[in-house]
Write a protein that holds these residues in place. Structure first.
Motif, PDB file in Angstrom:
ATOM      1  N   LEU A  87      16.763  -6.014  52.965  1.00  0.00           N
ATOM      2  CA  LEU A  87      18.016  -5.763  53.672  1.00  0.00           C
ATOM      3  C   LEU A  87      19.110  -5.302  52.713  1.00  0.00           C
ATOM      4  N   LEU A  88      19.136  -5.881  51.528  1.00  0.00           N
ATOM      5  CA  LEU A  88      20.135  -5.489  50.532  1.00  0.00           C
ATOM      6  C   LEU A  88      19.946  -4.033  50.126  1.00  0.00           C
ATOM      7  N   PHE A  89      18.702  -3.657  49.869  1.00  0.00           N
ATOM      8  CA  PHE A  89      18.394  -2.274  49.509  1.00  0.00           C
ATOM      9  C   PHE A  89      18.759  -1.316  50.638  1.00  0.00           C
ATOM     10  N   SER A  90      18.328  -1.630  51.849  1.00  0.00           N
ATOM     11  CA  SER A  90      18.560  -0.751  52.998  1.00  0.00           C
ATOM     12  C   SER A  90      20.043  -0.606  53.300  1.00  0.00           C
ATOM     13  N   THR A  91      20.756  -1.724  53.273  1.00  0.00           N
ATOM     14  CA  THR A  91      22.190  -1.696  53.554  1.00  0.00           C
ATOM     15  C   THR A  91      22.942  -0.894  52.497  1.00  0.00           C
ATOM     16  N   GLY A  92      22.579  -1.097  51.239  1.00  0.00           N
ATOM     17  CA  GLY A  92      23.230  -0.358  50.161  1.00  0.00           C
ATOM     18  C   GLY A  92      23.005   1.130  50.276  1.00  0.00           C
ATOM     19  N   LEU A  93      21.761   1.513  50.547  1.00  0.00           N
ATOM     20  CA  LEU A  93      21.427   2.932  50.654  1.00  0.00           C
ATOM     21  C   LEU A  93      22.153   3.582  51.829  1.00  0.00           C
ATOM     22  N   MET A  94      22.139   2.917  52.974  1.00  0.00           N
ATOM     23  CA  MET A  94      22.801   3.467  54.158  1.00  0.00           C
ATOM     24  C   MET A  94      24.313   3.535  53.976  1.00  0.00           C
ATOM     25  N   THR A  95      24.867   2.571  53.261  1.00  0.00           N
ATOM     26  CA  THR A  95      26.312   2.585  53.008  1.00  0.00           C
ATOM     27  C   THR A  95      26.709   3.805  52.185  1.00  0.00           C
ATOM     28  N   ILE A  96      25.923   4.097  51.158  1.00  0.00           N
ATOM     29  CA  ILE A  96      26.192   5.286  50.338  1.00  0.00           C
ATOM     30  C   ILE A  96      26.137   6.543  51.198  1.00  0.00           C
ATOM     31  N   ALA A 140      20.770   8.995  63.196  1.00  0.00           N
ATOM     32  CA  ALA A 140      19.463   8.602  62.664  1.00  0.00           C
ATOM     33  C   ALA A 140      19.603   7.492  61.630  1.00  0.00           C
ATOM     34  N   SER A 141      20.604   7.611  60.772  1.00  0.00           N
ATOM     35  CA  SER A 141      20.816   6.584  59.745  1.00  0.00           C
ATOM     36  C   SER A 141      21.235   5.259  60.376  1.00  0.00           C
ATOM     37  N   GLY A 142      22.132   5.328  61.355  1.00  0.00           N
ATOM     38  CA  GLY A 142      22.564   4.113  62.038  1.00  0.00           C
ATOM     39  C   GLY A 142      21.434   3.446  62.800  1.00  0.00           C
ATOM     40  N   ALA A 143      20.656   4.255  63.512  1.00  0.00           N
ATOM     41  CA  ALA A 143      19.536   3.710  64.285  1.00  0.00           C
ATOM     42  C   ALA A 143      18.485   3.094  63.368  1.00  0.00           C
ATOM     43  N   THR A 144      18.247   3.748  62.238  1.00  0.00           N
ATOM     44  CA  THR A 144      17.272   3.221  61.279  1.00  0.00           C
ATOM     45  C   THR A 144      17.721   1.875  60.728  1.00  0.00           C
TER      46      THR A 144
END
Length: 215
Positions: free
Chosen positions: A177-186, A147-151
């Motif tokens: 994109l910066l916010f989303s990438t950072g959140l998903m990385t965590i 789900a996180s990857g697909a999002t």
């Protein structure tokens, strides 16, 4: 200075160790050394077998994210970057809790709580994918990761169109994109070990079945 202030608010809210304190109080259990060691709702249920305690942890952890975004919006109501920063730091400190030697949860409940206010359309997309994968695989970790990857793929591929659904609207696609990438990385970093363990267990299971067939 404002960025530092908002980040600190998010960090302090996110660092409240819900599952640890609740299980210490209710069951005299240190959740960091029980079950998977994860300080969240899923391990709370695994350790205590109590749905009530797990739901309480889930709701309070979600509230941490919601409050971090809400408070930042009260102070800076028109800027996306402030609630985005607050939520990111709340999730980070939840996942790597400074009061628990940087042990923590997986960040999904806290992320969801903040995203309800900040970017609800993305939360809805995540939930839809999660339900589909869980029905197919019957595994929470796999559902979380898929789900996180697909999002993230949805955000990357439709950023120009969905940016208008953030609240407040992101100043630019790059900030979204910066916010989303950072959140998903965590979130992904907290799923690496359980995912590896899951894959190893599946390999072991398949190997056992093959040995049974040869015998």
């Amino acid at each position: 200075m404002e960025y530092l202030f908002i980040s600190l608010i998010g960090y302090l809210l996110g660092s409240f160790p819900t599952a640890y304190l609740l299980l210490k109080k209710m069951r005299n259990v240190d959740i960091t050394i029980q079950g998977s060691g994860n300080v969240g709702a899923m391990n709370t249920f695994d350790v205590t077998k109590s749905k009530i305690l797990a739901v309480i942890v889930l709701l309070i952890d979600a509230l941490k994210g919601l409050l971090s975004v809400y408070l930042s919006l009260l102070i800076f109501p028109l800027d996306f970057i402030y609630p985005a920063l607050a939520l990111s730091f709340a999730v980070f400190s939840h996942c790597y809790n400074p009061w628990l030697k940087f042990k923590g949860g997986r960040g999904l409940a806290t992320s969801a709580g903040g995203t309800v206010l900040l970017f609800p359309v993305i939360l809805i997309a995540w939930c839809i994918v999660w339900v589909i994968i869980f029905i197919m695989k019957r595994d929470i970790i796999l559902a979380n990761v898929w789900a996180s990857g697909a999002t993230m793929i949805i955000i990357l591929s439709t950023a120009e169109r969905i940016v208008k659904y953030s609240f407040p609207q992101a100043e630019s696609i790059s900030s979204l994109l910066l916010f989303s990438t950072g959140l998903m990385t965590i979130i992904f970093t907290r799923h690496i070990n359980p995912l590896i363990e899951l894959l190893n267990n599946k390999k072991f299971s398949l190997k056992g079945k093959d040995e049974q067939k040869t015998n």
